[in-house]
Design an enzyme around this catalytic site. Structure first.
Site, PDB file in Angstrom:
ATOM      1  N   GLU A   1       0.841  -1.086  -0.071  1.00  0.00           N
ATOM      2  CA  GLU A   1      -0.041  -0.026  -0.077  1.00  0.00           C
ATOM      3  C   GLU A   1       0.904   1.163   0.023  1.00  0.00           C
ATOM      4  O   GLU A   1       0.343   2.217  -0.366  1.00  0.00           O
ATOM      5  CB  GLU A   1      -0.934   0.033   1.268  1.00  0.00           C
ATOM      6  CG  GLU A   1      -2.137  -1.039   1.107  1.00  0.00           C
ATOM      7  CD  GLU A   1      -1.680  -2.477   1.567  1.00  0.00           C
ATOM      8  OE1 GLU A   1      -0.574  -2.738   2.014  1.00  0.00           O
ATOM      9  OE2 GLU A   1      -2.541  -3.310   1.649  1.00  0.00           O
TER      10      GLU A   1
ATOM     11  N   PHE B   1     -10.842  -7.248  14.694  1.00  0.00           N
ATOM     12  CA  PHE B   1      -9.691  -7.887  13.745  1.00  0.00           C
ATOM     13  C   PHE B   1      -9.465  -6.610  12.698  1.00  0.00           C
ATOM     14  O   PHE B   1     -10.149  -6.105  12.202  1.00  0.00           O
ATOM     15  CB  PHE B   1     -10.137  -8.866  13.239  1.00  0.00           C
ATOM     16  CG  PHE B   1      -9.008  -9.699  12.148  1.00  0.00           C
ATOM     17  CD1 PHE B   1      -7.537  -9.916  12.425  1.00  0.00           C
ATOM     18  CD2 PHE B   1      -9.518  -9.681  10.794  1.00  0.00           C
ATOM     19  CE1 PHE B   1      -6.836 -10.359  11.585  1.00  0.00           C
ATOM     20  CE2 PHE B   1      -8.213 -10.020   9.806  1.00  0.00           C
ATOM     21  CZ  PHE B   1      -7.270 -10.481  10.145  1.00  0.00           C
ATOM     22  N   GLN B   2      -7.965  -6.162  12.477  1.00  0.00           N
ATOM     23  CA  GLN B   2      -7.661  -5.222  11.698  1.00  0.00           C
ATOM     24  C   GLN B   2      -8.430  -3.888  11.902  1.00  0.00           C
ATOM     25  O   GLN B   2      -8.666  -3.299  10.768  1.00  0.00           O
ATOM     26  CB  GLN B   2      -7.718  -5.811  10.141  1.00  0.00           C
ATOM     27  CG  GLN B   2      -7.063  -6.979   9.913  1.00  0.00           C
ATOM     28  CD  GLN B   2      -6.779  -7.378   8.617  1.00  0.00           C
ATOM     29  OE1 GLN B   2      -7.839  -7.117   7.707  1.00  0.00           O
ATOM     30  NE2 GLN B   2      -5.622  -7.884   8.266  1.00  0.00           N
TER      31      GLN B   2
ATOM     32  N   LYS C   1     -17.365  -1.140   6.766  1.00  0.00           N
ATOM     33  CA  LYS C   1     -17.758  -2.135   5.948  1.00  0.00           C
ATOM     34  C   LYS C   1     -19.412  -2.284   5.625  1.00  0.00           C
ATOM     35  O   LYS C   1     -19.781  -2.358   4.619  1.00  0.00           O
ATOM     36  CB  LYS C   1     -17.151  -3.505   6.453  1.00  0.00           C
ATOM     37  CG  LYS C   1     -17.487  -4.487   5.145  1.00  0.00           C
ATOM     38  CD  LYS C   1     -16.724  -5.832   5.704  1.00  0.00           C
ATOM     39  CE  LYS C   1     -16.921  -6.860   4.711  1.00  0.00           C
ATOM     40  NZ  LYS C   1     -15.992  -8.156   5.066  1.00  0.00           N
TER      41      LYS C   1
ATOM     42  N   MET D   1      24.336   8.850   1.046  1.00  0.00           N
ATOM     43  CA  MET D   1      24.066  10.228   1.797  1.00  0.00           C
ATOM     44  C   MET D   1      24.259  10.000   3.237  1.00  0.00           C
ATOM     45  O   MET D   1      25.079  10.798   3.699  1.00  0.00           O
ATOM     46  CB  MET D   1      22.783  10.899   1.748  1.00  0.00           C
ATOM     47  CG  MET D   1      22.499  12.314   2.234  1.00  0.00           C
ATOM     48  SD  MET D   1      23.642  13.064   1.300  1.00  0.00           S
ATOM     49  CE  MET D   1      22.780  13.971   0.185  1.00  0.00           C
TER      50      MET D   1
HETATM   51  C1  LIG Z   1      12.571   5.674   4.673  1.00  0.00           C
HETATM   52  C2  LIG Z   1      13.809   6.313   4.888  1.00  0.00           C
HETATM   53  N1  LIG Z   1      14.716   6.140   5.771  1.00  0.00           N
HETATM   54  C3  LIG Z   1      15.945   6.408   6.103  1.00  0.00           C
HETATM   55  C4  LIG Z   1      16.109   7.371   5.536  1.00  0.00           C
HETATM   56  C5  LIG Z   1      17.559   8.278   5.827  1.00  0.00           C
HETATM   57  N2  LIG Z   1      18.196   8.282   4.626  1.00  0.00           N
HETATM   58  C6  LIG Z   1      18.639   9.608   3.856  1.00  0.00           C
HETATM   59  S1  LIG Z   1      19.465   9.264   2.536  1.00  0.00           S
HETATM   60  C7  LIG Z   1      19.730   7.863   2.948  1.00  0.00           C
HETATM   61  C8  LIG Z   1      20.969   6.915   2.052  1.00  0.00           C
HETATM   62  C9  LIG Z   1      20.327   6.433   0.844  1.00  0.00           C
HETATM   63  O1  LIG Z   1      20.883   5.548   0.313  1.00  0.00           O
HETATM   64  P1  LIG Z   1      20.862   5.151  -1.232  1.00  0.00           P
HETATM   65  O2  LIG Z   1      19.478   4.869  -1.412  1.00  0.00           O
HETATM   66  O3  LIG Z   1      21.614   3.946  -1.546  1.00  0.00           O
HETATM   67  O4  LIG Z   1      21.075   6.389  -2.169  1.00  0.00           O
HETATM   68  P2  LIG Z   1      22.392   7.256  -1.985  1.00  0.00           P
HETATM   69  O5  LIG Z   1      22.563   8.260  -0.981  1.00  0.00           O
HETATM   70  O6  LIG Z   1      23.592   6.282  -1.846  1.00  0.00           O
HETATM   71  O7  LIG Z   1      22.495   7.765  -3.364  1.00  0.00           O
HETATM   72  C10 LIG Z   1      19.180   7.248   4.135  1.00  0.00           C
HETATM   73  C11 LIG Z   1      19.451   6.034   5.028  1.00  0.00           C
HETATM   74  C12 LIG Z   1      15.422   8.090   4.526  1.00  0.00           C
HETATM   75  N3  LIG Z   1      15.521   9.403   3.920  1.00  0.00           N
HETATM   76  N4  LIG Z   1      13.917   7.459   4.152  1.00  0.00           N
END
Ligand SMILES: Cc1ncc(C[n+]2csc(CCOP(=O)(O)OP(=O)(O)O)c2C)c(N)n1
Length: 570
Positions: free
Chosen positions: A64, A126-127, A176, A482
């Protein structure tokens, strides 16, 4: 809990209708002919009725969260509200990230959730989840429908609220038993009423115009609000009239062609040095359709220290929230820009313009690009050069998102889509599928990191089932890049839980019956991209970019934009 005023009337030749049918009727009446959803117990009546509504194209997602992101991507490229459907409990909880993303980025989404039957509500059935309680902070509004006669008015109203003023997501939660009940009373869409659009206060416009007329170093900051208002022409006209450079937020990219002589690029944490310096030195700033969030301003007390700020936004709660404003204008972006241009004489500012010309970001090939085989910015440029004119680019969250924002250099309006406010990893692939279904004849490229791609890669199944030919370019650096960059720069280089493994994406693509290509050398990049583009179905590219590349410039956390660190010369 929100209830809806009833505007029902017996139809002259009234036939009774089940609540479930009324849901689809109301969606059809709202022009929502594509719906992203996933069935379950509490929305079984909806799915039972669906085959009787051939005007609705239902896209079966794999999770979802994907439905909400698809509705969001669909909405961003079509300008219409996106629609998603989920069952109660886990179906609704899975929607939340996508709703929060749409909320932060002002995207009109209507989510229909099934709820347990009314006699069971409040009994830990439930749910059962208190959906309205859960989504309150991440939606513009939500409705719990309490009678079958309220279904249509609630849905019509949900569309009006989602689209009106500052757009956003709205949830309609329907128990529902109410989906199963029948009624002869029907409601027309116009009964929902349109939301009033505020007209700008002329005195405020006069004061803003006087400030701009007296400015010697004006800058316009364009945010997502300019795009939402489709005010590109008004923005360009005002900038040209008063000779003011235009910088954009991340979500404002596409408000002006990046090749326009007055376009100064993106500002903020990973913005261009030129944009940040122009804003830092400006004496008057006109911010249109943006929140002035922390990624844009850096340290607030040091933001634009010499400038008087005029802030125009359709949402009055934004004015003065993050930055002190000299003049606040509550208006649609197009109306505000048009009214200001009408009040201002043409002006030329040769000194400011010369300064801008000197600093203006120019695409340049850094020395290190000659040494490294697959530097990320070269990959982004190659994707841009391969893609057709008018293609959409949907970026995930992380380093690749910033490289895409910096190096795609888009000239057509509104071709860049990303999760800006929430920064939700996993956004790109589902949002790209939604965008593809909204723009079936356009090319859609998703650009993701190896971390974010793994969060929602299962939506390849949806792309295949829908024959949606999205191209997913995974910028694979083996890291949550990042976060690795922040650990390197701001946590003494202690690398903690950021190296990440990946599956064999070519085999994974193959398992989904999707074209998969791995690119390990620069020499193969162009051919691989061209093959993916020419392929009639979805394609996955596993591009092994330079592993430890960083995003430059960067404003250190808590720092002022003027303190941005530029790319070290090596
Ligand atoms: C759902 C979620 N979890 C954690 C983060 C924190 N976060 C921001 S950038 C990043 C790294 C992203 O890694 P990747 O997808 O490999 O992309 P890159 O930065 O290597 O281009 C993280 C863990 C986030 N923004 N969203």
């Amino acid at each position: 809990m929100a209830t809806v005023a009833r505007h029902t009337m017996p139809e002259p030749d009234a036939v009774t209708c089940r609540g479930a049918d009324l849901v689809w009727h109301a969606l059809e009446a709202a022009g929502a002919n594509v719906v992203f959803g996933y069935p379950g117990g509490a929305c079984l009546p909806l799915y039972d009725a669906l085959p009787d509504h051939p005007g609705i194209h239902h896209v079966l997602v794999r999770h979802e969260q994907g439905a909400a992101h698809m509705a969001d991507g669909y909405a961003r490229v079509t300008g219409r509200a996106g629609v998603c459907v989920a069952t109660s409990g886990p179906g609704a909880t899975n929607l939340v990230t996508g709703l929060a993303c749409a909320y932060m980025d002002s995207v009109p989404v209507v989510a229909i959730t099934g709820q347990v039957s009314t006699p069971l509500m409040g009994r830990d059935a439930f749910q059962e989840t208190d959906v309205l309680g859960m989504v309150g902070p991440v939606t513009k509004h939500s409705f719990l429908v309490q009678s079958v006669e309220d279904i249509e008015p609630a849905i019509h109203r949900a569309f009006a609220v989602a689209r009106g003023g500052r757009p956003g997501p709205v949830v309609v939660d329907i128990p529902k038993d109410i989906q199963l009940r029948s009624t002869a009373a029907r409601s027309r869409p116009e009964d929902a009423g349109a939301l009033p659009v505020p007209g700008a206060d002329p005195a405020g416009l006069d004061r803003a115009a006087a400030l701009l007329a007296g400015a010697s170093r004006p800058v316009i900051i364009a945010g997502q609000g300019v795009r939402l208002a489709r005010a590109h022409r008004e923005l360009r006209a005002l900038a040209e009239r008063i000779d003011a450079p235009v910088v954009t937020t991340l979500l404002g990219i596409g408000a002006i062609s990046e090749e326009h002589p007055l376009a100064a690029g993106m500002l903020g944490m990973h913005g261009s040095a030129a944009a940040n310096r122009m804003v830092n030195d400006a004496d008057v700033i006109l911010g249109v359709g943006l929140r002035f969030d922390d990624r844009v301003t850096g340290k607030i007390s040091a933001f634009a220290p010499h400038a008087k700020i005029i802030h125009a936004d359709i949402d009055p709660t934004q004015l003065g929230k993050n930055v002190p404003t000299a003049v606040g204008i509550v208006a649609d972006a197009g109306a505000a820009l048009f009214a200001l241009a009408a009040r201002l004489p043409p002006a030329e500012r040769p000194q400011w313009r010369a300064r801008f010309e000197r600093d203006r970001p120019r695409p340049r090939v850094a020395e290190y690009e000659r040494r490294v085989d697959l530097p990320p910015r070269l990959v982004i440029r190659a994707i841009r050069e391969t893609a057709s004119e008018g293609a959409y680019f949907v970026a995930d969250v992380g380093q690749h998102q910033m490289w895409a924002a910096q190096h795609l250099r888009l000239t057509e309006p509104d071709r860049f889509v990303t999760s800006g406010g929430l920064g939700a990893m996993g956004y790109a692939l589902p949002a790209a599928i939604g965008a593809q279904l909204g723009r079936p004849t356009s090319e859609v490229w998703a650009i993701a990191g190896d971390g974010g791609a793994q969060m929602t890669i299962h939506e390849l199944g949806t792309a295949v089932q829908e024959a949606a030919p999205v191209k997913l370019a995974i910028m694979n650096n083996g890291y949550l890049g990042m976060v690795r960059q922040w650990q390197q720069l701001f946590h003494d280089g202690r690398i903690s839980q950021t190296p990440i493994s990946s599956p064999d994406y070519v085999k994974l693509a193959d398992a989904y019956d999707v074209l998969g290509i791995c690119v390990e050398r620069r020499a193969d990049l162009g051919r691989a991209l061209a093959r993916a583009k020419a392929h009639r179905g979805p394609a996955v590219l596993d591009i092994r970019i330079e592993r430890e590349a960083n995003v430059w410039p960067i404003v250190p956390p808590g720092g002022a934009n003027a303190d941005l660190i530029e790319e070290p010369v090596s």
